[in-house]
Write an enzyme that holds these catalytic residues in place. Structure first.
Site, PDB file in Angstrom:
ATOM      1  N   LYS A  73      -2.654 -21.622  20.495  1.00  0.00           N
ATOM      2  CA  LYS A  73      -3.796 -22.517  20.326  1.00  0.00           C
ATOM      3  C   LYS A  73      -5.113 -21.812  20.661  1.00  0.00           C
ATOM      4  O   LYS A  73      -6.110 -21.954  19.941  1.00  0.00           O
ATOM      5  CB  LYS A  73      -3.629 -23.773  21.192  1.00  0.00           C
ATOM      6  CG  LYS A  73      -2.436 -24.637  20.810  1.00  0.00           C
ATOM      7  CD  LYS A  73      -2.436 -24.995  19.336  1.00  0.00           C
ATOM      8  CE  LYS A  73      -1.237 -25.841  18.947  1.00  0.00           C
ATOM      9  NZ  LYS A  73      -1.116 -26.015  17.474  1.00  0.00           N
ATOM     10  N   SER A  92      -5.194 -27.855  19.733  1.00  0.00           N
ATOM     11  CA  SER A  92      -5.017 -28.931  20.709  1.00  0.00           C
ATOM     12  C   SER A  92      -5.639 -28.545  22.046  1.00  0.00           C
ATOM     13  O   SER A  92      -6.086 -27.410  22.242  1.00  0.00           O
ATOM     14  CB  SER A  92      -3.532 -29.246  20.903  1.00  0.00           C
ATOM     15  OG  SER A  92      -2.933 -28.359  21.834  1.00  0.00           O
ATOM     16  N   THR A 132       3.864 -38.908  15.201  1.00  0.00           N
ATOM     17  CA  THR A 132       4.696 -38.292  14.166  1.00  0.00           C
ATOM     18  C   THR A 132       6.162 -38.596  14.446  1.00  0.00           C
ATOM     19  O   THR A 132       6.513 -39.091  15.527  1.00  0.00           O
ATOM     20  CB  THR A 132       4.506 -36.768  14.137  1.00  0.00           C
ATOM     21  OG1 THR A 132       5.024 -36.218  15.365  1.00  0.00           O
ATOM     22  CG2 THR A 132       3.041 -36.390  13.987  1.00  0.00           C
ATOM     23  N   TYR A 144       2.789 -21.433  23.581  1.00  0.00           N
ATOM     24  CA  TYR A 144       2.027 -22.501  22.925  1.00  0.00           C
ATOM     25  C   TYR A 144       0.540 -22.347  23.224  1.00  0.00           C
ATOM     26  O   TYR A 144      -0.311 -22.425  22.318  1.00  0.00           O
ATOM     27  CB  TYR A 144       2.528 -23.864  23.407  1.00  0.00           C
ATOM     28  CG  TYR A 144       1.816 -25.050  22.793  1.00  0.00           C
ATOM     29  CD1 TYR A 144       2.239 -25.584  21.584  1.00  0.00           C
ATOM     30  CD2 TYR A 144       0.731 -25.643  23.439  1.00  0.00           C
ATOM     31  CE1 TYR A 144       1.587 -26.682  21.022  1.00  0.00           C
ATOM     32  CE2 TYR A 144       0.083 -26.734  22.888  1.00  0.00           C
ATOM     33  CZ  TYR A 144       0.514 -27.246  21.684  1.00  0.00           C
ATOM     34  OH  TYR A 144      -0.140 -28.320  21.130  1.00  0.00           O
ATOM     35  N   ASP A 152       7.490 -20.048   2.822  1.00  0.00           N
ATOM     36  CA  ASP A 152       7.754 -19.687   4.210  1.00  0.00           C
ATOM     37  C   ASP A 152       6.553 -18.874   4.680  1.00  0.00           C
ATOM     38  O   ASP A 152       6.336 -17.750   4.224  1.00  0.00           O
ATOM     39  CB  ASP A 152       9.032 -18.855   4.285  1.00  0.00           C
ATOM     40  CG  ASP A 152       9.378 -18.431   5.705  1.00  0.00           C
ATOM     41  OD1 ASP A 152       8.514 -18.556   6.602  1.00  0.00           O
ATOM     42  OD2 ASP A 152      10.500 -17.951   5.920  1.00  0.00           O
TER      43      ASP A 152
END
Length: 288
Positions: A171, A155, A202, A167, A72
């Protein structure tokens, strides 16, 4: 059994499925010993298919050596134990791919950040902080051998609005990790880069595409396989001019053209620089 100390040794975090699995498989196909980390050990215990053990077995079948390690990446003690094991068993570490990331189920749902669960910030723990911790453990091993490569999977969301501020911050943060870690690592011959992946094929994205076929119809046929990214990581590691790329953010589709890499079935994934922007410039000043 293959002598671990004779093969390129890699750690790929978050490799039960998705990008991490594909990268691990590509490195295994290139002959690497790959430590596959993640939390999923039993099929069916997670909403999506895939386990660390399945990835490790598939690496073996491709000619590499897969070693599954339950970890983890939100637990520093487990991460420390992972790298201690790598040091004791393999005696070296050539490639670290920081890919483990917390992805909330509502990440891609429309709506402003305050209407989404506060748990969305989990990506700043497993995804941002976790990459720093893993790199902290990996760097001394790479420095001792005088060569190595630390990769962050990123990304276009680092430079445009994509899936909301949590997000985007994650990044942008790992892109800066690559730049700043490269400054510290350069005297030791160790490189750090961030890779902007395009839309990936995916299990998670396929589910989304099936629910919203019209929305994703334009780029689904040229979406990148996760293995595509792994082939680029392998090419980077083998590049005699690797240190020239250290500290940079590279767009996978563009790096593939440089290295002559095509995706499955001969597909050449496009770069989305024109529509989503390119990596922002970083000032060369160094303030210590």
């Amino acid at each position: 059994m293959k002598d671990l100390k004779q093969a390129c040794v890699a750690v790929v975090t978050g490799a039960s499925r998705g990008a991490g699995r594909g990268i691990a498989l590509a490195l295994g196909a290139a002959g690497a010993t790959v430590y596959v980390t993640g939390r999923t050990e039993q099929e069916g215990s997670a909403p999506l298919p895939g386990t660390i053990h399945a990835t490790a077995r598939d690496i073996d079948a491709l000619g590499g050596r897969g070693i599954a390690v339950a970890c983890d990446h939100g637990d520093d003690a487990q991460v420390a134990a992972l790298f201690r094991r790598v040091r004791e068993e393999a005696g070296r570490l050539d490639i670290l791919v920081n890919n483990a990331t917390f992805l909330h189920d509502e990440l891609i749902m429309p709506g402003p950040f305050w209407q989404k669960p506060l748990e969305m910030t989990g990506i700043l723990d497993v995804g941002l902080r976790s990459g720093y911790v893993a790199s902290w453990h990996a760097a001394p091993m790479m420095i001792a051998q005088g060569r190595g490569l630390i990769v962050f999977t990123s990304s276009f969301g680092a430079n445009c609005y994509m899936h909301g501020p949590a997000y985007g911050a994650q990044k942008a943060g790992i892109d800066k990790f690559a730049h700043d870690m490269a400054v510290d690592l350069r005297p030791h011959g160790v490189a750090a880069v961030s890779l902007w992946m395009g839309p990936l094929r995916t299990a998670r994205t396929m589910q989304v595409w099936e629910k919203h076929p019209d929305k994703y119809a334009s780029f689904a046929p040229v979406a990148e396989t996760p293995e595509f990214t792994g082939r680029i990581v392998d090419a980077l590691y083998r590049d005699a001019a690797l240190m020239d790329k250290s500290g940079k953010v590279l767009i996978c589709a563009e790096a593939a053209l440089e290295y002559g890499i095509v995706d499955d079935e001969g597909v050449q994934p496009p770069s989305y620089r024109e529509v989503l922007g390119g990596p922002p410039g970083v000032h060369p000043a160094i303030v210590e």
